[in-house]
Design a protein around this motif. Structure first.
Motif, PDB file in Angstrom:
ATOM      1  N   LEU A  69      10.291  -0.259  -3.437  1.00 18.75           N
ATOM      2  CA  LEU A  69      10.081   0.700  -2.661  1.00 18.75           C
ATOM      3  C   LEU A  69       7.815   0.747  -1.780  1.00 18.75           C
ATOM      4  O   LEU A  69       8.189   0.687  -1.415  1.00 18.75           O
ATOM      5  N   HIS A  70       7.487   0.097  -3.041  1.00 20.38           N
ATOM      6  CA  HIS A  70       6.107  -0.165  -2.750  1.00 20.38           C
ATOM      7  C   HIS A  70       6.002  -1.032  -1.600  1.00 20.38           C
ATOM      8  O   HIS A  70       5.820  -1.382  -0.604  1.00 20.38           O
ATOM      9  N   ARG A  71       6.832  -2.400  -1.732  1.00 19.74           N
ATOM     10  CA  ARG A  71       7.018  -3.331  -0.818  1.00 19.74           C
ATOM     11  C   ARG A  71       7.988  -2.794   0.403  1.00 19.74           C
ATOM     12  O   ARG A  71       7.633  -3.172   1.436  1.00 19.74           O
ATOM     13  N   ARG A  72       9.208  -2.155   0.418  1.00 20.33           N
ATOM     14  CA  ARG A  72       9.559  -1.054   1.832  1.00 20.33           C
ATOM     15  C   ARG A  72       7.712  -0.525   2.403  1.00 20.33           C
ATOM     16  O   ARG A  72       8.532  -0.978   3.571  1.00 20.33           O
ATOM     17  N   HIS A  73       7.956  -0.190   1.996  1.00 24.19           N
ATOM     18  CA  HIS A  73       5.946   0.884   2.572  1.00 24.19           C
ATOM     19  C   HIS A  73       5.083  -0.296   2.769  1.00 24.19           C
ATOM     20  O   HIS A  73       4.947   0.164   4.449  1.00 24.19           O
ATOM     21  N   GLY A  74       4.918  -1.717   2.354  1.00 22.73           N
ATOM     22  CA  GLY A  74       4.894  -2.288   3.251  1.00 22.73           C
ATOM     23  C   GLY A  74       4.710  -2.982   4.632  1.00 22.73           C
ATOM     24  O   GLY A  74       4.196  -3.020   5.980  1.00 22.73           O
ATOM     25  N   GLU A  75       5.879  -3.071   4.237  1.00 22.93           N
ATOM     26  CA  GLU A  75       7.172  -3.506   5.365  1.00 22.93           C
ATOM     27  C   GLU A  75       7.000  -2.632   6.206  1.00 22.93           C
ATOM     28  O   GLU A  75       6.929  -2.543   8.178  1.00 22.93           O
ATOM     29  N   GLU A  76       6.862  -1.737   6.639  1.00 23.47           N
ATOM     30  CA  GLU A  76       7.346  -0.192   7.136  1.00 23.47           C
ATOM     31  C   GLU A  76       5.964   0.207   8.081  1.00 23.47           C
ATOM     32  O   GLU A  76       5.696   0.603   9.031  1.00 23.47           O
ATOM     33  N   THR A  77       4.129   0.385   7.224  1.00 22.17           N
ATOM     34  CA  THR A  77       3.290   0.225   7.883  1.00 22.17           C
ATOM     35  C   THR A  77       2.832  -1.300   8.579  1.00 22.17           C
ATOM     36  O   THR A  77       2.841  -1.229   9.516  1.00 22.17           O
ATOM     37  N   LEU A  78       3.140  -1.987   7.656  1.00 20.80           N
ATOM     38  CA  LEU A  78       3.412  -3.356   9.399  1.00 20.80           C
ATOM     39  C   LEU A  78       3.869  -3.089  10.149  1.00 20.80           C
ATOM     40  O   LEU A  78       3.010  -3.189  11.257  1.00 20.80           O
ATOM     41  N   ALA A  79       5.008  -2.868  10.111  1.00 20.56           N
ATOM     42  CA  ALA A  79       6.043  -2.686  11.189  1.00 20.56           C
ATOM     43  C   ALA A  79       5.365  -1.694  12.368  1.00 20.56           C
ATOM     44  O   ALA A  79       5.701  -1.139  13.943  1.00 20.56           O
ATOM     45  N   ALA A  80       4.998  -0.390  11.804  1.00 15.45           N
ATOM     46  CA  ALA A  80       4.366   0.309  12.353  1.00 15.45           C
ATOM     47  C   ALA A  80       3.132   0.452  13.025  1.00 15.45           C
ATOM     48  O   ALA A  80       2.743   0.607  14.275  1.00 15.45           O
ATOM     49  N   VAL A  81       2.201  -0.787  12.900  1.00 16.72           N
ATOM     50  CA  VAL A  81       0.512  -0.380  13.381  1.00 16.72           C
ATOM     51  C   VAL A  81       1.027  -1.849  14.298  1.00 16.72           C
ATOM     52  O   VAL A  81       0.757  -1.996  15.847  1.00 16.72           O
ATOM     53  N   ARG A  82       2.241  -2.727  14.748  1.00 15.32           N
ATOM     54  CA  ARG A  82       2.223  -3.403  15.291  1.00 15.32           C
ATOM     55  C   ARG A  82       3.303  -2.866  16.390  1.00 15.32           C
ATOM     56  O   ARG A  82       2.610  -2.979  17.378  1.00 15.32           O
ATOM     57  N   GLN A 124       0.417   0.987  -9.730  1.00 10.80           N
ATOM     58  CA  GLN A 124       0.018  -0.213 -10.418  1.00 10.80           C
ATOM     59  C   GLN A 124       1.170  -1.159 -10.502  1.00 10.80           C
ATOM     60  O   GLN A 124       1.392  -2.204 -10.730  1.00 10.80           O
ATOM     61  N   PHE A 125       2.697  -0.786  -9.521  1.00 16.55           N
ATOM     62  CA  PHE A 125       3.320  -1.166  -9.595  1.00 16.55           C
ATOM     63  C   PHE A 125       4.054  -2.210  -7.667  1.00 16.55           C
ATOM     64  O   PHE A 125       4.470  -2.708  -7.451  1.00 16.55           O
ATOM     65  N   ASP A 126       2.744  -1.774  -7.332  1.00 16.78           N
ATOM     66  CA  ASP A 126       1.840  -2.012  -5.971  1.00 16.78           C
ATOM     67  C   ASP A 126       1.472  -3.971  -6.469  1.00 16.78           C
ATOM     68  O   ASP A 126       0.351  -3.212  -6.983  1.00 16.78           O
ATOM     69  N   ALA A 127       2.092  -4.849  -5.604  1.00 18.29           N
ATOM     70  CA  ALA A 127       0.734  -6.145  -5.475  1.00 18.29           C
ATOM     71  C   ALA A 127      -0.276  -6.104  -5.230  1.00 18.29           C
ATOM     72  O   ALA A 127      -0.770  -5.194  -4.125  1.00 18.29           O
ATOM     73  N   PRO A 128      -1.409  -6.320  -5.949  1.00 13.94           N
ATOM     74  CA  PRO A 128      -2.449  -6.379  -5.242  1.00 13.94           C
ATOM     75  C   PRO A 128      -2.626  -7.122  -3.537  1.00 13.94           C
ATOM     76  O   PRO A 128      -1.540  -8.201  -3.598  1.00 13.94           O
ATOM     77  N   PRO A 129      -3.745  -6.571  -3.028  1.00 16.15           N
ATOM     78  CA  PRO A 129      -4.202  -7.648  -1.871  1.00 16.15           C
ATOM     79  C   PRO A 129      -4.225  -8.659  -2.042  1.00 16.15           C
ATOM     80  O   PRO A 129      -2.786  -9.527  -1.044  1.00 16.15           O
ATOM     81  N   ALA A 130      -4.486  -9.173  -2.862  1.00 14.87           N
ATOM     82  CA  ALA A 130      -4.896 -10.558  -2.503  1.00 14.87           C
ATOM     83  C   ALA A 130      -3.319 -11.359  -3.596  1.00 14.87           C
ATOM     84  O   ALA A 130      -3.671 -12.860  -2.793  1.00 14.87           O
ATOM     85  N   ASP A 131      -2.673 -10.831  -3.816  1.00 14.09           N
ATOM     86  CA  ASP A 131      -1.327 -11.647  -4.460  1.00 14.09           C
ATOM     87  C   ASP A 131      -0.072 -10.416  -3.596  1.00 14.09           C
ATOM     88  O   ASP A 131       1.195 -11.892  -3.511  1.00 14.09           O
ATOM     89  N   ASN A 132      -0.558 -10.303  -2.090  1.00 13.78           N
ATOM     90  CA  ASN A 132      -0.014  -9.205  -1.343  1.00 13.78           C
ATOM     91  C   ASN A 132       0.807 -10.115   0.076  1.00 13.78           C
ATOM     92  O   ASN A 132      -0.605  -9.871   0.834  1.00 13.78           O
ATOM     93  N   PRO A 133       1.505 -10.609   0.850  1.00 15.83           N
ATOM     94  CA  PRO A 133       1.673 -10.961   2.063  1.00 15.83           C
ATOM     95  C   PRO A 133       1.665 -10.092   3.317  1.00 15.83           C
ATOM     96  O   PRO A 133       0.888 -10.742   3.955  1.00 15.83           O
ATOM     97  N   LEU A 134       2.762  -9.257   2.649  1.00  9.25           N
ATOM     98  CA  LEU A 134       2.474  -8.052   3.313  1.00  9.25           C
ATOM     99  C   LEU A 134       1.135  -7.471   4.410  1.00  9.25           C
ATOM    100  O   LEU A 134       0.517  -7.158   5.001  1.00  9.25           O
TER     101      LEU A 134
END
Length: 204
Positions: A69-82, A124-134
Motif C-alpha cells: 500500500l505504501h508503493r501504491r500510494h507512491g504511484e497515486e501521488t506521482l500520477a496526481a502530480v503529473r 518504515q515499510f516505505d522504501a527510503p527516497p534513495a532506493d525508491n524509483p517512485l
C-alpha cells in the motif's frame, strides 16, 4: 531500518492483477476503518472476495500488504502530480503549485485513517527516497516543472520534503478544511520558492 516486507510474486495476468488490486483495496478499507490492529489477512481475503490461499500467493503476511500500500500510494501521488501539472499548464507558477498541493491533499483527505497507518504507525515499510524509483520519478517531475518556470531546480528536494511534512502534519488530524489547508500549504511553499536564490542548498 527493518527490512521492508516484500510480496511473494508479481501478478502476470489480467485476472491475477485484478485479484491483487482487490486485495489491496480491501486491506486499505480495513486500515481506514479499523486501523492496523484490525487488519488480518483473512479479513482482507474475505472482503476482496478471494480465497486465503490466493492472497498468500502474493502476500505472506499483513506487513507485506502495508508495504504494498505504501508503493501504491507512491504511484497515486506521482500520477496526481503529473495530472495536476497537465491540467494547470499555462497558469502562473503559484497557481500551478496550488493545484499540485490540492491534488496531493485530496489523496490524503480521502482516506485519512489509511494514511495515519502508512505515515505514522508503519512509515518504515516505505522504501527510503534513495532506493525508491517512485520518489526519484517524482523528484524529476518537480525539478522539470521548476526549470520550466524559471525557478531554481536545486530547491526540488527540499520543496518535496517541505510539502510532505506539511501535508502529512496538517491533513491527518481532525476534520480539516481542504480549501483552507490548500491555501496554507501552498502559501508556505510559494514563500519558500520566492526567496532570493543564493546558490546550492544543503541536500535534505
Amino acid at each position: 531500518m527493518p527490512m521492508i516486507p516484500q510480496a511473494r510474486k508479481l501478478p502476470s495476468q489480467a485476472r491475477s492483477r485484478h485479484a491483487v488490486a482487490a486485495i489491496l483495496e480491501a486491506a486499505a478499507r480495513i486500515l481506514e476503518r479499523d486501523g492496523y490492529a484490525g487488519l488480518t489477512t483473512n479479513k482482507a481475503a474475505e472482503l476482496a472476495g478471494v480465497g486465503i490461499g490466493s492472497l498468500y500467493q502474493y502476500f505472506p503476511n499483513k506487513q507485506a500488504l502495508v508495504a504494498a500500500l505504501h508503493r501504491r500510494h507512491g504511484e497515486e501521488t506521482l500520477a496526481a502530480v503529473r495530472e495536476a501539472l497537465r491540467l494547470s499548464a499555462g497558469l502562473p507558477w503559484p497557481a500551478q503549485l496550488e493545484q499540485l498541493v490540492s491534488a496531493c491533499l485530496r489523496l490524503h483527505l480521502a482516506a485519512p485513517g489509511l494514511h495515519r497507518v502508512l505515515e505514522r504507525e508503519w512509515p518504515q515499510f516505505d522504501a527510503p527516497p534513495a532506493d525508491n524509483p517512485l520518489d526519484a520519478a517524482l523528484l524529476d517531475c518537480v525539478a522539470e516543472w521548476l526549470a520550466g518556470g524559471g525557478l531554481p531546480v536545486e530547491r526540488a528536494p527540499r520543496l518535496l520534503r517541505m510539502a510532505d511534512s506539511l501535508i502529512h502534519g496538517l491533513a491527518l488530524d481532525g476534520a480539516p478544511d481542504e480549501a483552507e489547508l490548500t491555501r496554507c500549504v501552498a502559501a508556505a511553499l510559494t514563500a519558500y520558492l520566492a526567496l532570493p536564490w543564493q546558490g546550492p542548498e544543503i541536500s535534505t
